[in-house]
Enzyme design. Structure first.
Site, PDB file in Angstrom:
ATOM      1  N   CYS A 154       0.814  -1.227   0.000  1.00 49.69           N
ATOM      2  CA  CYS A 154       0.000   0.000   0.000  1.00 49.69           C
ATOM      3  C   CYS A 154       0.841   1.268   0.000  1.00 49.69           C
ATOM      4  CB  CYS A 154      -0.923   0.029   1.213  1.00 49.69           C
ATOM      5  SG  CYS A 154      -2.238  -1.175   1.092  1.00 49.69           S
TER       6      CYS A 154
HETATM    7  N1  CO8 Z   1     -20.307  -9.861   6.646  1.00 50.65           N
HETATM    8  C1  CO8 Z   1     -20.879  -9.940   7.860  1.00 50.65           C
HETATM    9  N2  CO8 Z   1     -20.169 -10.134   8.991  1.00 50.65           N
HETATM   10  C2  CO8 Z   1     -18.845 -10.255   8.892  1.00 50.65           C
HETATM   11  C3  CO8 Z   1     -18.178 -10.172   7.641  1.00 50.65           C
HETATM   12  C4  CO8 Z   1     -18.954  -9.991   6.495  1.00 50.65           C
HETATM   13  N3  CO8 Z   1     -18.416  -9.897   5.274  1.00 50.65           N
HETATM   14  N4  CO8 Z   1     -16.859 -10.337   7.855  1.00 50.65           N
HETATM   15  C5  CO8 Z   1     -16.677 -10.487   9.181  1.00 50.65           C
HETATM   16  N5  CO8 Z   1     -17.867 -10.448   9.800  1.00 50.65           N
HETATM   17  C6  CO8 Z   1     -18.145 -10.612  11.229  1.00 50.65           C
HETATM   18  C7  CO8 Z   1     -17.116 -11.490  11.905  1.00 50.65           C
HETATM   19  O1  CO8 Z   1     -17.453 -12.851  11.771  1.00 50.65           O
HETATM   20  C8  CO8 Z   1     -17.200 -11.024  13.333  1.00 50.65           C
HETATM   21  O2  CO8 Z   1     -18.287 -11.630  13.970  1.00 50.65           O
HETATM   22  P1  CO8 Z   1     -18.184 -12.090  15.507  1.00 50.65           P
HETATM   23  O3  CO8 Z   1     -17.974 -10.812  16.284  1.00 50.65           O
HETATM   24  O4  CO8 Z   1     -19.508 -12.740  15.742  1.00 50.65           O
HETATM   25  O5  CO8 Z   1     -16.995 -12.988  15.581  1.00 50.65           O
HETATM   26  C9  CO8 Z   1     -17.539  -9.530  13.203  1.00 50.65           C
HETATM   27  O6  CO8 Z   1     -18.072  -9.362  11.888  1.00 50.65           O
HETATM   28  C10 CO8 Z   1     -16.339  -8.645  13.372  1.00 50.65           C
HETATM   29  O7  CO8 Z   1     -15.273  -9.075  12.501  1.00 50.65           O
HETATM   30  P2  CO8 Z   1     -13.888  -8.374  12.448  1.00 50.65           P
HETATM   31  O8  CO8 Z   1     -13.327  -8.259  13.813  1.00 50.65           O
HETATM   32  O9  CO8 Z   1     -13.016  -9.034  11.404  1.00 50.65           O
HETATM   33  O10 CO8 Z   1     -14.345  -6.949  11.881  1.00 50.65           O
HETATM   34  P3  CO8 Z   1     -13.697  -5.544  12.043  1.00 50.65           P
HETATM   35  O11 CO8 Z   1     -14.644  -4.650  12.698  1.00 50.65           O
HETATM   36  O12 CO8 Z   1     -12.294  -5.612  12.571  1.00 50.65           O
HETATM   37  O13 CO8 Z   1     -13.567  -5.048  10.526  1.00 50.65           O
HETATM   38  C11 CO8 Z   1     -11.886  -4.877   8.811  1.00 50.65           C
HETATM   39  C12 CO8 Z   1     -12.834  -5.791   9.583  1.00 50.65           C
HETATM   40  C13 CO8 Z   1     -12.721  -3.925   7.980  1.00 50.65           C
HETATM   41  C14 CO8 Z   1     -11.059  -5.748   7.868  1.00 50.65           C
HETATM   42  C15 CO8 Z   1     -10.989  -4.090   9.777  1.00 50.65           C
HETATM   43  O14 CO8 Z   1     -10.390  -4.942  10.715  1.00 50.65           O
HETATM   44  C16 CO8 Z   1      -9.887  -3.329   9.063  1.00 50.65           C
HETATM   45  O15 CO8 Z   1     -10.119  -2.451   8.263  1.00 50.65           O
HETATM   46  N6  CO8 Z   1      -8.630  -3.599   9.369  1.00 50.65           N
HETATM   47  C17 CO8 Z   1      -7.511  -2.967   8.717  1.00 50.65           C
HETATM   48  C18 CO8 Z   1      -7.426  -3.507   7.339  1.00 50.65           C
HETATM   49  C19 CO8 Z   1      -6.342  -2.868   6.529  1.00 50.65           C
HETATM   50  O16 CO8 Z   1      -6.143  -1.687   6.494  1.00 50.65           O
HETATM   51  N7  CO8 Z   1      -5.628  -3.687   5.815  1.00 50.65           N
HETATM   52  C20 CO8 Z   1      -4.671  -3.209   4.927  1.00 50.65           C
HETATM   53  C21 CO8 Z   1      -4.522  -4.233   3.927  1.00 50.65           C
HETATM   54  S1  CO8 Z   1      -4.184  -3.619   2.396  1.00 50.65           S
HETATM   55  C22 CO8 Z   1      -2.514  -3.591   2.055  1.00 50.65           C
HETATM   56  O17 CO8 Z   1      -1.661  -3.385   2.821  1.00 50.65           O
HETATM   57  C23 CO8 Z   1      -2.172  -3.862   0.648  1.00 50.65           C
HETATM   58  C24 CO8 Z   1      -1.957  -5.293   0.441  1.00 50.65           C
HETATM   59  C25 CO8 Z   1      -1.687  -5.557  -1.003  1.00 50.65           C
HETATM   60  C26 CO8 Z   1      -2.910  -5.586  -1.861  1.00 50.65           C
HETATM   61  C27 CO8 Z   1      -3.268  -6.947  -2.293  1.00 50.65           C
HETATM   62  C28 CO8 Z   1      -4.439  -6.987  -3.214  1.00 50.65           C
HETATM   63  C29 CO8 Z   1      -5.394  -8.131  -2.970  1.00 50.65           C
END
Ligand code: CO8
Length: 379
Positions: A154
């Site tokens: 990123c």
């Molecule tokens: N629909 C419904 N519910 C869901 C879904 C979904 N799709 N996904 C997860 N849930 C549920 C989970 O099961 C969980 O339920 P429970 O509490 O019952 O266990 C609940 O929602 C909460 O899950 P999470 O804790 O995972 O959810 P978050 O609130 O943490 O949100 C995020 C998830 C949005 C992913 C968040 O953690 C986030 O944004 N984190 C940072 C991500 C980030 O910035 N990553 C950077 C990566 S990009 C990068 O560096 C480039 C890489 C290279 C690119 C490659 C291309 C492919």
């Protein structure tokens, strides 16, 4: 003693794929896949449905552009399908990059023949060699100079900006294109409920030049700073040595097979918790070193990964909740476009700023990696 040339951003360019997938379409496709999977695997832990409400609340993303929509939404495929091209045809990634570069060159009134270097800075390269940058250099019609690829996930674009700025300062180049074609759809596991909503495809370009040749309206680069700190929390294990592992051919990757670690995977919660303080501290330290504070920043163009991360980082830097004007988002319609995100935000939200206004382009992501670029408008 003669002063070293001052690097500036002369112009930016953007290529947006015409097709876009809404959360509703994405979730319908995932849920159809989950239903099919569950019917075919009775007795196994069932796959749970994805939800539009969760995606928007957790990420701020409402839709994302992709270069191949229908196959991504087909529950039997769930990945882009791009017709192979011959070795004498331009590659898809170079084609997107060239479109963004041409837009930046047109905005600056610069002829490609006067550009000295192309840095292709992105999270994934379509191939190992010849470098994408060299193909883009040729397709632009450049007649001299050099190009190379660089990947810091990123943060690729901000690392590219600092590299280009250093070439300008040292006199090794006067005009450099930093191009970030991001085909994230190729490496996203569209069958992973936790991450299937995150990414989108796009290409951006920045024209970094010596101030003495720049157009009248430009952005002076006040300072750049880069940081990396190893973390496995965002990773994919795809690479040219995959075929050296017994039992894998390294080519076909089924998205629900054990080889799915060859696609994007992350510990999203850990990323959120660890990266927010790291980046906020980095911005504050760098601003202080430049004699600036949050109050001096008219606007922050932050990396576009997650609306919650941006809200927290901006608040720590500015000392108050940032308005959409102070920290604009493009997440809603682009999703996370990896290195291109902060550049799209800058491209779309800088014209209204006045001469003398100061801003910050900031990236963060896998590596971990982060980059800060403070800029001031000259108009
Ligand atoms: N629909 C419904 N519910 C869901 C879904 C979904 N799709 N996904 C997860 N849930 C549920 C989970 O099961 C969980 O339920 P429970 O509490 O019952 O266990 C609940 O929602 C909460 O899950 P999470 O804790 O995972 O959810 P978050 O609130 O943490 O949100 C995020 C998830 C949005 C992913 C968040 O953690 C986030 O944004 N984190 C940072 C991500 C980030 O910035 N990553 C950077 C990566 S990009 C990068 O560096 C480039 C890489 C290279 C690119 C490659 C291309 C492919």
């Amino acid at each position: 003693m003669s002063q070293s040339p001052i690097p500036v951003i002369s112009a930016t360019g953007l290529y947006t794929p015409p097709e876009s997938i809404s959360n509703e379409e994405l979730v319908a496709s995932y849920n159809a896949y989950a239903d099919q999977y569950n019917a075919a695997h009775p007795g196994e832990e069932p796959l749970i449905h994805s939800s539009v409400e969760f995606i928007e609340k957790a990420s701020g993303i409402k839709s994302r552009h992709v270069i191949s929509k229908a196959p991504i939404l087909d529950p039997d495929i769930m990945g882009p399908r791009i017709a192979p091209r011959g070795n004498d045809e331009i590659s898809v990634m170079a084609e997107m990059g060239v479109a963004a570069c041409n837009a930046a060159l047109a905005a600056a009134g610069r002829d490609a023949k006067d550009v000295d270097a192309v840095l292709c800075a992105a999270s994934n390269m379509q191939r190992g060699y010849p470098a994408m940058a060299v193909e883009i250099q040729a397709a632009l019609g450049m007649e001299h100079g050099f190009g190379f690829d660089m990947n810091v996930a990123c943060s690729s674009a901000t690392f590219g900006i600092q590299t280009a700025a250093d070439y300008i300062r040292s006199g090794n180049a006067k005009s450099v294109l930093v191009v970030s074609p991001e085909i994230t759809s190729g490496h996203l596991n569209w069958r992973d409920r936790d991450s299937h909503f995150i990414f989108g495809d796009v290409a951006t370009a920045l024209l970094i030049e010596a101030k003495d040749i720049a157009p009248a309206v430009h952005w002076e680069i006040l300072g750049t700073r880069l940081k990396t700190q190893f973390s496995n929390n965002i990773r994919n294990n795809f690479g040219f040595l995959n075929r050296a592992h017994p039992g894998e051919d390294g080519v076909a990757i089924e998205q629900d097979s054990p080889a799915s670690d060859k696609l994007f995977m992350q510990e999203g919660r850990k990323v959120f918790k660890e990266v927010v303080p790291m980046v906020a501290e980095m911005i504050i330290d760098h601003a202080r070193a430049l004699g600036l504070s949050g109050a001096d920043l008219r606007r922050m163009w932050l990396h576009q990964a997650n609306a919650g991360m941006n809200r927290l980082i901006a608040q720590r830097v500015l000392g108050h909740e940032a308005s959409a004007d102070e920290s604009p988002t493009v997440l809603d319609t682009y999703g996370n476009t990896s290195s291109a995100g902060s550049i799209i935000a800058f491209h779309k939200h800088n014209e209204d700023m006045a001469g003398g206004d100061t801003g910050l382009i900031c990236s963060f992501g896998a590596g971990y990696s982060a980059g800060t670029v403070f800029v001031r408008k000259v108009a």
